[in-house]
Design an enzyme around this catalytic site. Structure first.
Site, short mmCIF file in Angstrom:
data_model
loop_
_atom_site.label_atom_id
_atom_site.label_comp_id
_atom_site.label_asym_id
_atom_site.label_seq_id
_atom_site.Cartn_x
_atom_site.Cartn_y
_atom_site.Cartn_z
N PRO A 1 83.93 -35.57 -60.85
CA PRO A 1 84.81 -34.42 -60.66
C PRO A 1 84.85 -33.48 -61.86
O PRO A 1 85.05 -32.27 -61.71
CB PRO A 1 86.19 -35.05 -60.41
CG PRO A 1 86.10 -36.41 -61.05
CD PRO A 1 84.68 -36.84 -60.88
N HIS A 2 84.64 -34.00 -63.07
CA HIS A 2 84.64 -33.17 -64.27
C HIS A 2 83.46 -32.20 -64.24
O HIS A 2 83.60 -31.01 -64.54
CB HIS A 2 84.58 -34.03 -65.53
CG HIS A 2 85.72 -34.97 -65.67
ND1 HIS A 2 87.02 -34.56 -65.92
CD2 HIS A 2 85.78 -36.33 -65.60
CE1 HIS A 2 87.81 -35.61 -66.00
NE2 HIS A 2 87.08 -36.69 -65.81
N LYS A 3 82.28 -32.71 -63.88
CA LYS A 3 81.09 -31.87 -63.82
C LYS A 3 81.22 -30.82 -62.72
O LYS A 3 80.85 -29.66 -62.89
CB LYS A 3 79.85 -32.72 -63.60
CG LYS A 3 79.49 -33.61 -64.78
CD LYS A 3 78.22 -34.40 -64.51
CE LYS A 3 77.84 -35.27 -65.71
NZ LYS A 3 76.60 -36.04 -65.46
N ASP B 1 70.95 -34.05 -65.40
CA ASP B 1 71.11 -35.22 -66.26
C ASP B 1 71.32 -34.70 -67.67
O ASP B 1 70.64 -33.77 -68.11
CB ASP B 1 69.89 -36.14 -66.21
CG ASP B 1 70.22 -37.54 -66.71
OD1 ASP B 1 71.40 -37.93 -66.64
OD2 ASP B 1 69.30 -38.25 -67.16
N SER B 2 72.31 -35.26 -68.33
CA SER B 2 72.65 -34.81 -69.67
C SER B 2 72.59 -35.98 -70.63
O SER B 2 72.88 -37.12 -70.26
CB SER B 2 74.07 -34.21 -69.70
OG SER B 2 74.13 -33.05 -68.91
N ARG C 1 75.58 -27.87 -70.83
CA ARG C 1 75.64 -27.74 -69.38
C ARG C 1 75.92 -26.30 -68.99
O ARG C 1 75.34 -25.77 -68.03
CB ARG C 1 76.71 -28.67 -68.80
CG ARG C 1 76.70 -28.73 -67.27
CD ARG C 1 77.65 -29.79 -66.73
NE ARG C 1 77.22 -31.12 -67.14
CZ ARG C 1 77.86 -31.86 -68.05
NH1 ARG C 1 78.94 -31.42 -68.65
NH2 ARG C 1 77.40 -33.06 -68.37
#
Length: 202
Positions: free
Chosen positions: A12-14, A70-71, A180
């Site tokens: 949910p943060h992303k 992907d981070s 991001r």
């Protein structure tokens, strides 16, 4: 009418970060929204590989155009670790506090604390696959500071900031310089250019 985009995540943060950045033009659907409840293994050895793996899984199994990301946090003194293991650095439980504790323990009192966050996005539209990269240079603090954000935000101090960690910044401040945020900005420009190209000219 809003365009729909499937974002291959249930974080949910992303989702909130990307929704705030891309605005009202898009309606986001998560993996759960399209009925994808299985855990997609991230078995590749690079961020690019894992981003492709997730997007291709959604496209192949659900027939949906989508994008995935992907981070990774790359710390110079640790040989660019945790890298692809960023989310589960301290174990499969993916606990942010434990990850931060392990990172600070591994660094100890080293003077070299240079690090960078890197995000790779893979967008699949039809048969076309496109990659976008965002990078944020910085350093690792000696202890966690701040209560905002998520993941390693309390220990990451971006070079382009004013000495605060990501966790001390407001969301809009972070997005402007974050890895991001930069990758999403490139995705946004690409989608705009494609949308313009698809419009009839006569």
């Amino acid at each position: 009418m809003k365009e729909q985009l499937v974002f291959a995540t249930n974080n949910p943060h992303k989702i909130e970060e990307i929704r705030r950045q891309l605005g009202d033009r898009y309606t986001f659907r998560s993996l759960q929204d399209i009925g994808c409840t299985e855990d997609i293994p991230e078995t590749e050895t690079t961020l690019e590989g894992n981003a492709r793996l997730k997007a291709r899984h959604v496209k192949s199994n659900y027939g949906q155009d989508c994008f995935s990301e992907d981070s990774g946090l790359e710390v110079a003194a640790l040989g660019n670790a945790p890298g692809v293991d960023t989310a589960h650095y301290a174990g499969p439980q993916r606990d942010a506090e434990e990850n931060n504790t392990k990172l600070l323990s591994e660094l100890g009192d080293r003077k070299d604390r240079l690090a960078r966050f890197r995000t790779v996005i893979c967008l699949i539209q039809g048969d076309t696959e496109t990659l976008f990269e965002g990078v944020c240079e910085g350093r690792i603090a000696t202890s966690p500071v701040g209560h905002g954000g998520f993941g390693y935000d309390p220990v990451f101090v971006p070079t382009e900031g004013d000495g605060r960690t990501f966790a001390q910044m407001k969301q809009d401040e972070k997005v402007r310089i974050s890895h991001r945020g930069r990758a999403i900005a490139k995705l946004q420009e690409y989608l705009k250019s494609r949308s313009g190209a698809d419009r009839p000219t006569g």
